[in-house]
Motif scaffolding. Structure first.
Motif, mmCIF file in Angstrom:
data_model
loop_
_atom_site.group_PDB
_atom_site.id
_atom_site.type_symbol
_atom_site.label_atom_id
_atom_site.label_comp_id
_atom_site.label_asym_id
_atom_site.label_seq_id
_atom_site.Cartn_x
_atom_site.Cartn_y
_atom_site.Cartn_z
ATOM 1 N N ARG A 1 0.893 -1.249 -0.095
ATOM 2 C CA ARG A 1 -0.173 -0.053 -0.054
ATOM 3 C C ARG A 1 0.845 1.221 -0.036
ATOM 4 O O ARG A 1 2.035 1.314 0.392
ATOM 5 C CB ARG A 1 -0.874 0.046 1.430
ATOM 6 C CG ARG A 1 -0.160 -0.035 2.583
ATOM 7 C CD ARG A 1 -1.196 -0.328 3.726
ATOM 8 N NE ARG A 1 -1.827 -1.492 3.509
ATOM 9 C CZ ARG A 1 -1.836 -2.366 4.830
ATOM 10 N NH1 ARG A 1 -1.383 -1.956 6.043
ATOM 11 N NH2 ARG A 1 -2.301 -3.332 4.819
ATOM 12 N N GLY A 2 0.350 2.177 -0.715
ATOM 13 C CA GLY A 2 1.166 3.367 -0.552
ATOM 14 C C GLY A 2 1.534 4.306 0.702
ATOM 15 O O GLY A 2 0.601 3.929 1.471
ATOM 16 N N ARG B 1 0.368 6.626 6.325
ATOM 17 C CA ARG B 1 0.059 7.682 7.063
ATOM 18 C C ARG B 1 -1.156 7.832 7.699
ATOM 19 O O ARG B 1 -1.339 8.171 9.032
ATOM 20 C CB ARG B 1 0.667 8.857 6.236
ATOM 21 C CG ARG B 1 2.349 9.083 6.126
ATOM 22 C CD ARG B 1 2.672 10.524 5.786
ATOM 23 N NE ARG B 1 1.963 10.824 4.330
ATOM 24 C CZ ARG B 1 2.408 10.337 3.317
ATOM 25 N NH1 ARG B 1 3.788 9.967 3.306
ATOM 26 N NH2 ARG B 1 1.906 10.873 2.026
ATOM 27 N N ALA B 2 -2.255 7.556 6.945
ATOM 28 C CA ALA B 2 -3.557 7.834 7.164
ATOM 29 C C ALA B 2 -3.905 6.841 8.292
ATOM 30 O O ALA B 2 -4.546 7.080 9.500
ATOM 31 C CB ALA B 2 -4.721 7.754 6.062
ATOM 32 N N ALA C 1 -7.960 7.933 12.531
ATOM 33 C CA ALA C 1 -7.413 6.768 11.916
ATOM 34 C C ALA C 1 -8.471 5.420 11.677
ATOM 35 O O ALA C 1 -8.524 4.805 10.377
ATOM 36 C CB ALA C 1 -6.223 6.048 12.958
ATOM 37 N N ARG C 2 -9.468 5.611 12.478
ATOM 38 C CA ARG C 2 -10.855 4.606 12.279
ATOM 39 C C ARG C 2 -11.317 4.967 10.944
ATOM 40 O O ARG C 2 -11.840 4.233 10.245
ATOM 41 C CB ARG C 2 -11.419 4.547 13.361
ATOM 42 C CG ARG C 2 -12.389 3.415 13.230
ATOM 43 C CD ARG C 2 -13.359 3.269 14.751
ATOM 44 N NE ARG C 2 -14.238 2.173 14.828
ATOM 45 C CZ ARG C 2 -13.865 1.015 14.866
ATOM 46 N NH1 ARG C 2 -12.621 0.652 15.231
ATOM 47 N NH2 ARG C 2 -14.841 0.027 14.880
ATOM 48 N N PHE D 1 -6.113 -0.284 0.034
ATOM 49 C CA PHE D 1 -5.739 -1.084 1.419
ATOM 50 C C PHE D 1 -4.827 -2.256 0.922
ATOM 51 O O PHE D 1 -3.548 -2.338 1.677
ATOM 52 C CB PHE D 1 -6.731 -1.477 2.163
ATOM 53 C CG PHE D 1 -6.449 -1.891 3.721
ATOM 54 C CD1 PHE D 1 -5.731 -1.031 4.319
ATOM 55 C CD2 PHE D 1 -6.651 -3.187 4.046
ATOM 56 C CE1 PHE D 1 -5.382 -1.489 5.961
ATOM 57 C CE2 PHE D 1 -6.300 -3.597 5.236
ATOM 58 C CZ PHE D 1 -5.674 -2.702 6.175
ATOM 59 N N ASN D 2 -5.185 -3.000 -0.025
ATOM 60 C CA ASN D 2 -4.279 -4.162 -0.334
ATOM 61 C C ASN D 2 -4.262 -4.037 -2.033
ATOM 62 O O ASN D 2 -5.392 -4.481 -2.641
ATOM 63 C CB ASN D 2 -4.638 -5.537 -0.126
ATOM 64 C CG ASN D 2 -4.048 -6.545 -0.375
ATOM 65 O OD1 ASN D 2 -2.895 -6.531 -1.235
ATOM 66 N ND2 ASN D 2 -4.154 -7.704 -0.013
#
Length: 259
Positions: A129-130, A135-136, A145-146, A212-213
């Motif tokens: 993932r990037g 970072r997020a 974050a959630r 995410f993936n």
């Protein structure tokens, strides 16, 4: 609630629902069996489903030792042994798909058909993932974050119409050390060299908008497993199996029933 005992003595909780040929459903990182609650009934008209709480989650033991996706695969086999299941179809998503790779590669006589959803081969060949995604997810504000994780799982329109709570966002009762152990297990996954050894009939499923993936991992896996078939679901993010269940569940059922 029933428990199996893994080779190292860890007790693994598992759940069986429905009737018919068994389908093992394997959930994502740091999640318990409730990951599958929204969709497992989609399979019950033709088969039974077996879920488990990975060690460190749910009602399973939570030893503070190193975890691995290959070790989780051994736990799956312990569940099948205890449940008296000789062979089963296996459907794993996210980290559960990584575990499913090891189950199929190491225990070919136990797997009929294999479905690998939103997962990765791991190791140096995989596409990670990037940095903006990392970072997020790592920001100190827990609520932010959630929300970032929610946005990676679902489209904004679907999230607005389905405010949750969502069973895919982590086991809330999981101790922090177990979360770290799960993260390390998933990050350390590398099945690249064993994927060509998989003999089970295989379907690879992924959303086209999964950051995410990253979606490119689906083609990598498909290219490594002999005869594997790839299906991409347009517009879907990581939790394609829930948001796009009207597409994903029939797709998987048709593949399993075709065998």
């Amino acid at each position: 609630m029933t428990h199996a005992t893994a080779p190292d003595g860890t007790r693994i909780a598992y759940q069986v629902q429905g009737c018919g040929p068994p389908l093992v459903l394997l959930s994502g990182q740091a999640n318990n069996h409730h990951w599958w609650d929204p969709v497992r009934a989609d399979f019950h008209d033709t088969r039974s489903t077996i879920t488990l709480d990975f060690r460190g989650t749910g009602e399973s033991d939570k030893p503070d030792v190193a975890y691995s996706t290959a070790g989780f695969a051994d736990d799956v086999i312990a569940v099948l042994d205890t449940a008296g299941v000789e062979r089963a179809d296996v459907y794993g998503t996210s980290m559960g798909g990584r575990v499913a790779q090891w189950v199929a590669a190491r225990y070919p006589d136990r797997v009929c058909a294999l479905v690998l959803g939103c997962t990765s081969p791991g190791g140096r060949h995989a596409l990670e993932r990037g940095p903006e995604v990392r970072r997020a997810l790592a920001q100190p504000d827990a609520a932010a974050a959630r929300q970032a994780l929610t946005d990676l799982m679902y489209t904004p329109a679907w999230s607005a119409a389905h405010p949750g709570p969502h069973a895919t966002l982590g086991d809330p009762a999981m101790p922090p050390f177990a979360r770290r152990r799960h993260f390390a297990a998933s990050a350390g996954h590398d099945a690249w060299d064993v994927l060509p050894q998989i003999t089970a009939r295989t379907l690879v499923v992924h959303g086209t908008d999964d950051l995410f993936n990253p979606t490119a991992n689906a083609a990598l896996i498909t290219g490594r497993i002999p005869g594997a078939r790839l299906e991409l679901i347009p517009g879907a993010r990581h939790a394609y199996f829930e948001e796009f269940r009207t597409v994903a569940s029939p797709l998987v059922r048709h593949f399993l029933d075709a065998g």
